[in-house]
Design a protein around this motif. Structure first.
Motif, PDB file in Angstrom:
ATOM      1  N   GLU A 204      31.309  33.582  28.648  1.00 40.97           N
ATOM      2  CA  GLU A 204      31.902  32.510  29.405  1.00 40.97           C
ATOM      3  C   GLU A 204      33.687  32.766  28.796  1.00 40.97           C
ATOM      4  N   ASP A 205      33.572  33.407  28.039  1.00 46.14           N
ATOM      5  CA  ASP A 205      34.900  33.486  27.305  1.00 46.14           C
ATOM      6  C   ASP A 205      36.214  34.768  27.746  1.00 46.14           C
ATOM      7  N   VAL A 206      35.321  35.304  28.326  1.00 43.88           N
ATOM      8  CA  VAL A 206      36.209  36.844  28.965  1.00 43.88           C
ATOM      9  C   VAL A 206      36.325  36.714  30.080  1.00 43.88           C
ATOM     10  N   SER A 207      37.422  37.091  30.252  1.00 45.37           N
ATOM     11  CA  SER A 207      38.347  36.808  32.036  1.00 45.37           C
ATOM     12  C   SER A 207      37.790  38.237  32.105  1.00 45.37           C
ATOM     13  N   ILE A 208      37.648  38.301  33.958  1.00 49.08           N
ATOM     14  CA  ILE A 208      37.264  39.069  34.759  1.00 49.08           C
ATOM     15  C   ILE A 208      38.275  38.734  35.889  1.00 49.08           C
ATOM     16  N   LEU A 209      39.363  40.242  36.199  1.00 49.03           N
ATOM     17  CA  LEU A 209      39.875  40.252  37.386  1.00 49.03           C
ATOM     18  C   LEU A 209      39.223  40.669  38.131  1.00 49.03           C
ATOM     19  N   TYR A 210      40.418  40.494  39.448  1.00 41.23           N
ATOM     20  CA  TYR A 210      39.181  41.396  40.764  1.00 41.23           C
ATOM     21  C   TYR A 210      40.777  42.312  40.838  1.00 41.23           C
ATOM     22  N   GLY A 211      40.419  43.555  41.533  1.00 41.67           N
ATOM     23  CA  GLY A 211      42.145  44.468  41.971  1.00 41.67           C
ATOM     24  C   GLY A 211      40.737  44.722  43.544  1.00 41.67           C
ATOM     25  N   GLY A 212      41.839  44.951  43.707  1.00 44.77           N
ATOM     26  CA  GLY A 212      41.681  45.712  45.416  1.00 44.77           C
ATOM     27  C   GLY A 212      42.190  45.414  46.098  1.00 44.77           C
ATOM     28  N   SER A 213      43.116  45.562  47.157  1.00 42.26           N
ATOM     29  CA  SER A 213      44.294  45.256  47.638  1.00 42.26           C
ATOM     30  C   SER A 213      44.473  43.568  47.591  1.00 42.26           C
ATOM     31  N   VAL A 214      45.114  42.877  46.310  1.00 46.14           N
ATOM     32  CA  VAL A 214      45.005  41.848  46.315  1.00 46.14           C
ATOM     33  C   VAL A 214      46.362  41.624  46.786  1.00 46.14           C
ATOM     34  N   PRO A 216      49.260  38.554  48.259  1.00 45.59           N
ATOM     35  CA  PRO A 216      49.858  36.487  48.654  1.00 45.59           C
ATOM     36  C   PRO A 216      49.296  35.865  49.527  1.00 45.59           C
ATOM     37  N   GLU A 217      48.756  36.521  51.219  1.00 47.88           N
ATOM     38  CA  GLU A 217      47.777  36.470  52.277  1.00 47.88           C
ATOM     39  C   GLU A 217      46.284  35.899  50.909  1.00 47.88           C
ATOM     40  N   ASN A 218      46.211  36.590  50.285  1.00 45.56           N
ATOM     41  CA  ASN A 218      44.273  36.181  49.882  1.00 45.56           C
ATOM     42  C   ASN A 218      44.242  35.541  48.834  1.00 45.56           C
ATOM     43  N   ALA A 219      45.074  35.995  47.855  1.00 42.14           N
ATOM     44  CA  ALA A 219      45.309  35.507  46.707  1.00 42.14           C
ATOM     45  C   ALA A 219      44.135  34.619  46.628  1.00 42.14           C
ATOM     46  N   LYS A 220      45.048  33.554  47.092  1.00 50.02           N
ATOM     47  CA  LYS A 220      44.885  32.148  46.477  1.00 50.02           C
ATOM     48  C   LYS A 220      42.814  32.018  46.836  1.00 50.02           C
ATOM     49  N   GLU A 221      42.571  32.171  47.878  1.00 47.06           N
ATOM     50  CA  GLU A 221      41.601  32.087  48.119  1.00 47.06           C
ATOM     51  C   GLU A 221      40.222  32.734  47.237  1.00 47.06           C
ATOM     52  N   ILE A 222      41.050  34.022  46.796  1.00 43.94           N
ATOM     53  CA  ILE A 222      39.608  34.900  45.504  1.00 43.94           C
ATOM     54  C   ILE A 222      39.920  34.036  44.665  1.00 43.94           C
ATOM     55  N   PHE A 223      41.214  33.870  44.379  1.00 45.43           N
ATOM     56  CA  PHE A 223      41.458  33.090  42.585  1.00 45.43           C
ATOM     57  C   PHE A 223      41.018  31.665  42.436  1.00 45.43           C
ATOM     58  N   SER A 224      39.820  31.098  43.571  1.00 50.74           N
ATOM     59  CA  SER A 224      39.375  29.849  43.948  1.00 50.74           C
ATOM     60  C   SER A 224      38.317  30.137  43.270  1.00 50.74           C
ATOM     61  N   LYS A 225      37.498  31.444  43.455  1.00 50.23           N
ATOM     62  CA  LYS A 225      36.218  31.760  42.703  1.00 50.23           C
ATOM     63  C   LYS A 225      35.861  31.148  41.588  1.00 50.23           C
ATOM     64  N   PRO A 226      34.981  30.523  41.007  1.00 53.05           N
ATOM     65  CA  PRO A 226      34.549  30.171  39.903  1.00 53.05           C
ATOM     66  C   PRO A 226      34.921  31.365  38.687  1.00 53.05           C
ATOM     67  N   ASP A 227      34.279  32.669  39.224  1.00 48.58           N
ATOM     68  CA  ASP A 227      33.895  33.543  38.264  1.00 48.58           C
ATOM     69  C   ASP A 227      34.927  34.716  38.232  1.00 48.58           C
TER      70      ASP A 227
END
Length: 250
Positions: A204-214, A216-227
């Motif tokens: 629960e403490d570890v940060s998990i980042l997403y990488g792959g053609s992020v 400005p247009e899609n960042a908010k929706e991707i980052f809204s996901k709980p994990d």
């Protein structure tokens, strides 16, 4: 509560003058207050410049790679001590380009991880499947194996210095992006894999980042996901407006 992080991997871009220009733009556009940890990773020869430039700014500097040995006859390589000596305490390890182009194995990456952690550095550990793995529905196994073989030899106490960065190889620099649902599905699986190996507190403490053609247009929706706790950004990190728009999307 785990950190929200946006890290920009500049790869082999920006000479000394261009690095200073981009850093100045980022300084001008950096929010006065943000809970997001912002990180940039210029090339080796511009790391010291970046550290000096950002001394009084809430932007951290990471290296894109390092060697596993403390020192020695390793022409062209950079050690953990050399990075720390210029003020760099974060390193990206296991990036798909290091794996694919430079043939870095899970065992080699694990050795680099261990060295970085011995130096009390923060590791951004990259991993992710190729297109063929997803098409054959083997993507979960590939990710689990990369975690187990490249990272899971570390001690529980080391996890405070680890950030995970899931990068589906088929979505890096291709313009393709995992859907927010695909990203969440994999991030949830990753967190569960960590939980099985190290327990709920670490998972629960570890940060998990997403990488792959992020972008400005899609960042908010991707980052809204709980994990999904932020992003490891490639191309968009080379434009101050785009990068800061992604930072502000969290």
């Amino acid at each position: 509560m785990r950190k929200k992080i946006v890290a920009g991997n500049w790869k082999m871009h920006k000479n000394a003058e261009q690095t200073e220009d981009l850093l100045n733009e980022l300084i001008d556009k950096m929010p006065l207050e943000t809970e997001v940890q912002v990180i940039v990773a210029p090339t080796f020869i511009n790391l010291a410049t970046a550290v000096d430039h950002l001394e009084f700014i809430a932007i951290d500097v990471a290296a894109q790679n390092m060697h596993q040995a403390e020192s020695g006859a390793f022409t062209g390589e950079i050690s953990a001590d050399m990075l720390q000596n210029v003020g760099v305490n974060i390193v990206i390890l296991g990036h798909s380009e290091r794996r694919a182009i430079f043939n870095e194995t899970d065992a080699l990456i694990a050795s680099k991880v261990n060295t970085a952690l011995e130096h009390d550095m923060t590791v951004i550990f990259c991993f992710g499947e190729e297109l063929k793995d997803r098409q054959s529905k083997n993507h979960f196994n590939v990710v689990e194996n990369q975690l187990r073989d490249g990272l899971f030899s570390i001690q529980a106490s080391d996890w405070s210095n680890v950030v995970l960065a899931y990068e589906p190889v088929w979505a890096i620099g291709t313009g393709e992006t995992a859907s927010p649902e695909q990203a969440q599905e994999m991030h949830e699986f990753i967190r569960e894999t960590v939980r099985k190996a190290y327990g709920s507190d670490i998972a629960e403490d570890v940060s998990i980042l997403y990488g792959g053609s992020v972008k400005p247009e899609n960042a908010k929706e991707i980052f809204s996901k709980p994990d999904v706790d932020g992003g490891l950004i490639g191309g968009a990190a080379l434009k101050a407006d785009d990068f800061m728009a992604i930072v502000n999307a969290i």
